[in-house]
Design an enzyme around this catalytic site. Structure first.
Site, short mmCIF file in Angstrom:
data_model
loop_
_atom_site.label_atom_id
_atom_site.label_comp_id
_atom_site.label_asym_id
_atom_site.label_seq_id
_atom_site.Cartn_x
_atom_site.Cartn_y
_atom_site.Cartn_z
N HIS A 179 0.86 -1.19 0.00
CA HIS A 179 0.00 0.00 0.00
C HIS A 179 0.89 1.23 0.00
CE1 HIS A 179 -3.40 2.62 0.80
NE2 HIS A 179 -2.62 3.25 1.67
N ASP A 184 -16.19 1.64 4.90
CA ASP A 184 -15.06 2.53 4.64
C ASP A 184 -15.32 3.38 3.42
OD1 ASP A 184 -12.24 3.49 4.69
OD2 ASP A 184 -12.23 2.44 2.77
N ARG A 215 -15.53 11.75 4.77
CA ARG A 215 -14.33 12.41 5.32
C ARG A 215 -13.78 13.42 4.32
NH1 ARG A 215 -10.48 7.68 6.30
NH2 ARG A 215 -8.99 9.31 6.84
N SER A 268 -9.09 2.75 7.66
CA SER A 268 -9.43 2.76 6.23
C SER A 268 -8.46 1.89 5.43
CB SER A 268 -9.42 4.20 5.72
OG SER A 268 -9.69 4.24 4.34
N LYS A 271 -9.27 -2.62 4.28
CA LYS A 271 -9.21 -3.09 2.89
C LYS A 271 -8.16 -4.18 2.73
CE LYS A 271 -8.93 1.05 0.83
NZ LYS A 271 -9.69 2.16 1.39
#
Lengths: 434, 434
Positions: free
Chosen positions: B83, B162, B169, B184, B188
């Protein structure tokens, strides 16, 4: 609109001050539907956490006022009002407004409804059969000019921004922000045309202010905001650890107010009413000293002119003026349930908040906006802190239309009294006046 | 629901920790419509100001995961993902995933879209004609099992809580909360079935993290959350003060990634890709040392198997695999506008954020979710910090379909380069690995 709402939230969130133009754009954008409810609630939470500068509170107050109509009275009229931050058993407005009007002041009083443990003046007035609290701004002003006062609710035209934002604060845990409280209170009191304002800032278990220190911080904001709009503000810090007077509940409180205006004073409501009206008389220059003021107040109660004023406004606002003489015209509760002491000793504390919340169970109050009320429901609670109590003594009487619930409430109220062997001094009612 | 939403907001607002049951009720109440958008945004702002305990972040992550479907892979499969927290010119995923798959790892990569100054892997992939990023969870899992990886977007079934909360957000200035960021990202990456995760945590002007200290605080939360769900997490802290590689813009970055897989490395993307894949190989036990890992990585690039994997997934996901050999199949911008240096000296700084935002003007990026992109738009920017520049030198080329806007962008990018007489050392790309 000219500003990006997310950037304005971000700015406030990160502790930067918003300009008057930015606040005005945010409020008008919200009213126009360009800024959503969720963006407003995020902004309100930033105000809660970051506080606000005087300039920001002034801008917020201004944008609230400009969202609706304002009243202005002739420059030479002594237009004065009172605001209370809310408590249990607080029926002071019902005595204060007719007394002040009987003394020649003009009182454009716009009140609210009860919520949670606190009662609301509008509900107490509407317990009077036929009494109407909804008037246009113009009709409201005419009532004030004709009768010296009027007792109404917030019309759709009065600070509509505050009305919408207050409803949003209520459901987003953003009520307890001194900056937002200040803008909300002061915008209404400025838009209604009051030139002088006395604020009964309540402190204690039955109020939202926990202590004098925090109350003084709020008072500073209230006074500064009033002054920047040309309004003179006085703050009375009062004790809300136990209910005011004897009655808690809408019809019962209305009756207690009428009794007061007939000269049947109770010590605590006498002290608070007199102090608040005195501040109004001193600020407007109608009295030279607190002693003078107290004499003036006693006179209009004792000669019946304050009661006559109250009777006059009841009739003018569509209510049945005969209630003043015949309390049977009020809704009557089916059951009178005594609250009997079990312990022996002196009352150390009375948990006003618990009493307020317990009475919501029999609809003397409401849990959320829109809940219906039973005007007849409530309680008469005579003993005060320091009083001696023995097992079997009657602490009070619950008035209820549902027996089982009423008995539960009686039990809850009994438990709200702390009784212990040691003697205690009664607490002060008025902490300080500024 | 069992809880009063206002009381839960109040509790969090006043700094008390919410229980797992309370957080779960709040999230499921929101998804069920019992809690409004404005209450959620108030709660999110409380998380921003109050932070959260590990237990609260775990509960939030759990409730996000449980709002949708999860994938689980056989216990013996080395399922690893990467990520990135987002930057400018970051096309690393397009090299990393096929390299890792060529080395026998399984990479269930779910990526996002670009927003503001940062690009998104999905957009870069969709620049490939026909490339589809929308698959059901089951089809996604099958792709991963068959090809060793897949490059998709978040489906409606993956952590829908999310997805909705992230969108909220974004418009309520509550993105920058380490607690919310952690839930968040991690929800995932846990729901997609990754057992190992390397996080490229970017720091600097082009990233949302301003410094290493703040990045380390976030890393701690990310690692703790992964661990509590049985996932092994490694964090690489990398420099995002200047764009990565040469290309910024969707088609241009896809092409640069393909060139990389043909062995045409650039120093910075080589270092970062190799570091990140090495972490994946070390965590899964596929490599014994970083040196081994680097050799393994070089091998699959140089023998063409990584490129073959990329070509394979392009075809499997509906894209035209011929783009790999014929870049003319990508959308081509009408204008190539050179960016010419005016100053003389050494590049001291490159403002990646400004470059990212400037390219939004020619639709290489988007200002808000839903804005359409021009895949051909972007820039090739070769000089790096420390390079010597003379007036008239070409800093780069803007690719645009609108000439005037493209020229404006070229001017903005030129201004994003700080050039001064003194020599400077190039900055480190990798700060630290934990």
């Amino acid at each position: 609109m000219q500003y990006n709402p997310v950037e304005l939230i971000l700015k406030k969130r990160d502790g930067q001050a918003l300009s008057e133009a930015e606040i005005s754009a945010f409020i008008s954008g919200y009213l126009a539907g360009d800024i959503s409810e969720y963006q407003m609630s995020a902004m309100l939470m930033c105000f809660f956490f970051q506080g606000a500068l005087t300039s920001e509170i002034n801008a917020l107050t201004k944008s609230y006022i400009e969202s609706g109509e304002s009243i202005s009275f002739a420059a030479d009229l002594p237009v004065a009002d009172k605001h209370s931050t809310g408590g249990v058993g607080d029926k002071i407005s019902l005595m204060l407004a007719p007394i002040a009007a009987a003394l020649g002041l003009y009182v454009p009083m716009i009140s609210g409804r009860g919520l949670g443990h606190t009662g609301g003046t509008l509900d107490k007035l509407e317990a009077i059969p036929g009494f109407n609290t909804q008037f246009s701004m113009a009709d409201f002003q005419n009532l004030v000019l004709k009768h010296g006062f009027a007792l109404v609710g917030q019309s759709a035209d009065l600070v509509p921004a505050d009305k919408r934002i207050y409803a949003l604060r209520d459901v987003t845990a953003t009520v307890e922000s001194p900056a937002l409280i200040t803008a909300s209170i002061m915008s209404k009191k400025i838009a209604e045309g009051a030139k002088y304002l006395v604020i009964d800032l309540k402190i204690g278990s039955g109020a939202f202010m926990p202590n004098l220190k925090r109350a003084k911080e709020l008072a500073k904001l209230l006074i500064a905001t009033g002054e920047s709009f040309g309004q003179k503000v006085s703050v009375v810090f009062s004790n809300m650890n136990s209910p005011l007077g004897h009655a808690v509940g809408n019809a019962l409180e209305s009756i207690e107010a009428m009794e007061y205006l007939k000269g049947n004073y109770l010590p605590d409501t006498y002290e608070l009413t007199t102090t608040l009206v005195s501040q109004m008389l001193l600020m407007t220059g109608e009295a030279k000293s607190a002693q003078d003021a107290e004499k003036m107040i006693q006179k209009v109660v004792e000669d019946g002119s304050a009661l006559a004023k109250f009777t006059e406004i009841i009739e003018a606002q569509g209510g049945n003026p005969k209630v003043v003489e015949d309390y049977k015209l009020f809704a009557q509760a089916r059951y009178q349930i005594p609250i009997i002491a079990k312990a022996s000793g002196y009352i150390q504390a009375i948990d006003a908040r618990t009493i307020g919340y317990s009475l919501v169970r029999i609809k003397a109050g409401r849990m959320k906006t829109g809940d219906t009320l039973d005007y007849s429901a409530g309680a008469i609670l005579k003993p005060k802190i320091g009083d001696k109590i023995a097992p079997g003594d009657e602490i009070g009487i619950v008035h209820a239309n549902a027996k089982a619930e009423g008995e539960k409430v009686a039990e809850m109220i009994r438990a709200a009294y702390t009784i212990a062997p040691n003697k205690v001094k009664p607490e002060k009612l008025i902490y300080e006046i500024i």
